[in-house]
Structure formats: structure tokens, C-alpha cells
Scaffold this active site. Structure first.
Site, PDB file in Angstrom:
ATOM      1  N   ARG A  51      38.652  30.542  60.629  1.00  0.00           N
ATOM      2  CA  ARG A  51      38.221  30.002  59.331  1.00  0.00           C
ATOM      3  C   ARG A  51      36.707  29.812  59.256  1.00  0.00           C
ATOM      4  O   ARG A  51      36.123  29.797  58.174  1.00  0.00           O
ATOM      5  CB  ARG A  51      38.933  28.680  59.001  1.00  0.00           C
ATOM      6  CG  ARG A  51      38.491  28.114  57.638  1.00  0.00           C
ATOM      7  CD  ARG A  51      39.327  26.941  57.150  1.00  0.00           C
ATOM      8  NE  ARG A  51      39.639  25.992  58.182  1.00  0.00           N
ATOM      9  CZ  ARG A  51      38.784  25.069  58.649  1.00  0.00           C
ATOM     10  NH1 ARG A  51      37.565  24.977  58.155  1.00  0.00           N
ATOM     11  NH2 ARG A  51      39.159  24.258  59.604  1.00  0.00           N
ATOM     12  N   TYR A 105      33.301  40.149  34.883  1.00  0.00           N
ATOM     13  CA  TYR A 105      34.600  40.444  35.490  1.00  0.00           C
ATOM     14  C   TYR A 105      35.563  39.313  35.102  1.00  0.00           C
ATOM     15  O   TYR A 105      35.184  38.132  35.121  1.00  0.00           O
ATOM     16  CB  TYR A 105      34.435  40.530  37.015  1.00  0.00           C
ATOM     17  CG  TYR A 105      35.755  40.585  37.730  1.00  0.00           C
ATOM     18  CD1 TYR A 105      36.527  41.731  37.718  1.00  0.00           C
ATOM     19  CD2 TYR A 105      36.252  39.471  38.406  1.00  0.00           C
ATOM     20  CE1 TYR A 105      37.755  41.765  38.351  1.00  0.00           C
ATOM     21  CE2 TYR A 105      37.477  39.497  39.046  1.00  0.00           C
ATOM     22  CZ  TYR A 105      38.229  40.655  39.006  1.00  0.00           C
ATOM     23  OH  TYR A 105      39.448  40.678  39.632  1.00  0.00           O
ATOM     24  N   LYS A 202      36.781  46.788  46.641  1.00  0.00           N
ATOM     25  CA  LYS A 202      36.514  48.016  45.899  1.00  0.00           C
ATOM     26  C   LYS A 202      35.799  49.027  46.810  1.00  0.00           C
ATOM     27  O   LYS A 202      36.368  49.454  47.781  1.00  0.00           O
ATOM     28  CB  LYS A 202      35.713  47.686  44.638  1.00  0.00           C
ATOM     29  CG  LYS A 202      36.203  46.424  43.884  1.00  0.00           C
ATOM     30  CD  LYS A 202      37.596  46.560  43.301  1.00  0.00           C
ATOM     31  CE  LYS A 202      38.223  45.245  42.873  1.00  0.00           C
ATOM     32  NZ  LYS A 202      37.438  44.428  41.966  1.00  0.00           N
TER      33      LYS A 202
END
Ligand SMILES: *Cc1c(COP(=O)(O)O)cnc(C)c1O
Length: 385
Positions: A51, A105, A202
Site C-alpha cells: 500500500r 473526462y 489507456k
């Protein structure tokens, strides 16, 4: 770009890699270990734990990304939205105001409109292509300005040079989401932005098989963002780090081909008698072409278009496409085509879509690495069928 690597192609392969191969393995293994032995660390952030984003799989990616962005430091996150939320929640404190582009977005727009108020934050939306209108939206509490290098789905190119100048003039932190262009075509930190964000889901990963994000900037900012990210918990799993690391190595090959094919496809569509509009900044007739040509080294692999037959013809075309799948998301090696009204922009009200110019017949195309000739033939039969 760090001086050690004159060319991005070389940096993609070699930047950040460990000096010594682990057990002689050419490829960095996946350190699938949540925790690591204590070796005398004196601060919590230096303990090794997934983490805390500091396993070897994270660290190699951080170095490679920093080199690609020309940044002092970079950070990988559990998603693009984790990068965006952790960054904005670091740059802004309760009471602060954000100036943000009005074509954001969807996930980012929802974060502003649905979560900001309860966090004591406020925002104003600006037309990022008209710098003369921005001052009117400033408040005494405005702290940062947030834009995207190329907007979705109409491929609007913000006046990025003016954003940097405006931020400096008004003492704002400048943040840009550069997902559509990648560091291959635009490196915002070199142009004066404070922070650059990507949805690595992406192009950076490029294979549509993970969700990840990145943020890069000064060591000071990245340290603070990492501290916030540790608390919010949006860290990236080592296996996803491994996949992203592998995908990243072919970034230049992929996005250059996607750019070249996108230009060919945009030109084909532009000439097609049944296509009434094409949105791609690489076309010389595009209103943002001049600006894009000046500041970008490529126009990327995303374009959109409208057909004379509107929504009906668009639906029919999507059904007939053999190579491109009708799916949201973008930036992978496989071409995708979608009507934003059904996917990426379905969360906006019809009114908001109309204001942005997103029609029900608009088709967005994420160009993959298939042969451009084949993609064009497929589009032709689908449109004409
Ligand atoms: C997909 C996307 C995001 C969000 O990224 P996730 O990885 O899905 O969280 C942010 N910005 C842009 C421009 C995107 O395309």
C-alpha cells in the site's frame, strides 16, 4: 528526459531498471509480497509494504516514468481516478477553489460535481480554448487549474501555453491530464506544468488488461501526493505493476503506429461523402491544428466523426464493423469504436451533451495497431453497408 537517455525509445527499455538482474533474470520478477523484512527504517513511509507504493515493482516504474516525463519524481496509482483524486486532494484543502476545463473526462467531472461540496471544495468550469474568459472565474480562494491536453470525445486542444502562463500569473498549481497524448507526443512538465496525470489504463499500458494511473512532478509534490495516497489506499498491485512495466516498453512503437494510422483514417473519413464531420487535430482543417502542431510531437490515436445519417447510421455502422469492438475505454492495441452517448458520456444530461457538441450520432474511434489499410476497408464497408 534525464540526460542519460537521449531518446525516448531507449529510456522506455532501460530507464529505472535495477543495476543488477535479480537471480540473473532478464525481467524484473513480480514481488508478490505484501510486506518486507524490517531493515532498520526510521520512518513509516520507508517500510516496504504494497500500500505504501514502494516495492521493487513500484520503484522501477516510478523511475522509468519520471525519466519519460522529464520529472523529478513519479508515482503509480491503482487507477487513473486514484491519481486524479489523490492529486486534487493534495493540491486543494477545504475552502479552496479549482478552475477546471468544461469538457473533462466523465469520472473527473463526477468527482467535482458529486464529491467536492462535501469535502468543502468548490470549482468553476472554463472553456480551456479561450484564455480571455478565465479571469472572470477566479475567486480569492482559487488554488489550482486543471485541464486535459486533448479532450474527449471531440479532441479539443486546450490553450496549454496560456494555462501555464495564467497559473504563474495567479499563483495557481497547474495540473494536466495527458492520457490521450502520452509523454511521447507531449511532455507538459517541460512546458511549465506543475503536475501531469495519466490514466495508465489507456496508452501507457496499452493492452486493455489492467486499470492504473500515474502522476509526475517535483519531488516535493509527489511526496505529498504519495502520503495522501497511502491514506486513501489507491495503490497499485505488484502484478499490475508488472503488466504495466511490460506494456510501457512498447509505448513508442504502439503510439507512433496509432498516430500514423489515425491520420490516415481521419483523412479517409474526411473525404468520405457520407461523413459530415471529423474531429482529429492532425487534420489541417481542424480548428486546433495549428496549436497542436506547435506544441505536440504527434496527434495521438483518438478521433471521432459524424455520419450524414445521424444516430441510425452510426448504430448501423458500429454493428457492421468487423475489426473494432463497440466498447468504452481506449488506448489499447485493439481498435475500439463507440457512441459516447451510450458509454463514456452517458452520465451527462442530454442538455450538457448538447452544450458540448456531443451528438447522439457521434462515433469515437480508438485506433489500434492493426494495419491502417484494414481498418479503413472495415470502416468503408461498415459505413456504406
Ligand atoms: C480513462 C480516463 C481517466 C480515468 O482513468 P481510470 O484508469 O479509468 O481510473 C482519466 N482521464 C482520462 C482522459 C481518461 O481517458
Amino acid at each position: 528526459m534525464a540526460t542519460r537517455f537521449r531518446n525516448v525509445d531507449t529510456a522506455l527499455i532501460h530507464a529505472g531498471e535495477l543495476e543488477q538482474h535479480v537471480e540473473g533474470a532478464l525481467i524484473l520478477p513480480i514481488f508478490q509480497s505484501s510486506t518486507f523484512e524490517y531493515t532498520g527504517q526510521t520512518s513509516y513511509a520507508d517500510l516496504r509494504y504494497i500500500r505504501l507504493n514502494n516495492t521493487p515493482n513500484h520503484q522501477v516504474l516510478h523511475e522509468k516514468l519520471a525519466c519519460l516525463e522529464g520529472a523529478e519524481a513519479a508515482l503509480v496509482t491503482g487507477s487513473g481516478m486514484a491519481a486524479i483524486s489523490a492529486t486534487l486532494l493534495t493540491v486543494l484543502s477545504a475552502g479552496d477553489h479549482l478552475l477546471a476545463q468544461n469538457t473533462l473526462y466523465g469520472g473527473t467531472y463526477d468527482f467535482l460535481t458529486q464529491d467536492f461540496e462535501s469535502l468543502g471544495l468548490s470549482f468553476g468550469l472554463i472553456d480551456a480554448t479561450s484564455p480571455e474568459t478565465w479571469s472572470a472565474h477566479l475567486t480569492p480562494h482559487t488554488k489550482a487549474i486543471y485541464v486535459e491536453s486533448v479532450s474527449n470525445p471531440l479532441m479539443q486542444v486546450a490553450d496549454l501555453t496560456a494555462v501555464v502562463a495564467f497559473a504563474r500569473q495567479h499563483n495557481l498549481v497547474s495540473v494536466v491530464d495527458n492520457t490521450f497524448l502520452t509523454p511521447l507526443f507531449y511532455r507538459p512538465l517541460e512546458e511549465g506544468f506543475d503536475l501531469v496525470i495519466h490514466s495508465a489504463t489507456k496508452y501507457l499500458n496499452g493492452h486493455s488488461d489492467l486499470v492504473a494511473g500515474t502522476v509526475a512532478g517535483s519531488s516535493r509534490w509527489i511526496k505529498q501526493i504519495n502520503a495522501r495516497l497511502m491514506h486513501l489506499g489507491g495503490s497499485l498491485d505488484p502484478h499490475a505493476c508488472f503488466l504495466m512495466h511490460r506494456g510501457l516498453k512498447t509505448l513508442a512503437l504502439r503510439v507512433r503506429q496509432q498516430h500514423t494510422s489515425a491520420l490516415e483514417i481521419a483523412e479517409f473519413l474526411d473525404q468520405h461523402p457520407e461523413v459530415c464531420r471529423v474531429y482529429y487535430p492532425g487534420l489541417t482543417t481542424n480548428p486546433y491544428h495549428q496549436r497542436a502542431a506547435e506544441i505536440f510531437e504527434g496527434y495521438g490515436g483518438m478521433l471521432s466523426f459524424e455520419l450524414d445519417g445521424g444516430e441510425e447510421q452510426a448504430k448501423h455502422t458500429l454493428q457492421r464493423l468487423q475489426l473494432a469492438t463497440d466498447a468504452p475505454s481506449l488506448g489499447g492495441v485493439e481498435s475500439l469504436a463507440t457512441r459516447p452517448v451510450t458509454t463514456s458520456h452517458s452520465g451527462l444530461s442530454p442538455e450538457a451533451r448538447r452544450q458540448q457538441g456531443i451528438t447522439d450520432g457521434l462515433i469515437r474511434f480508438s485506433v489500434g495497431i492493426e494495419a491502417a489499410e484494414d481498418l479503413i476497408d472495415d470502416l468503408k464497408q461498415a459505413i456504406e453497408g
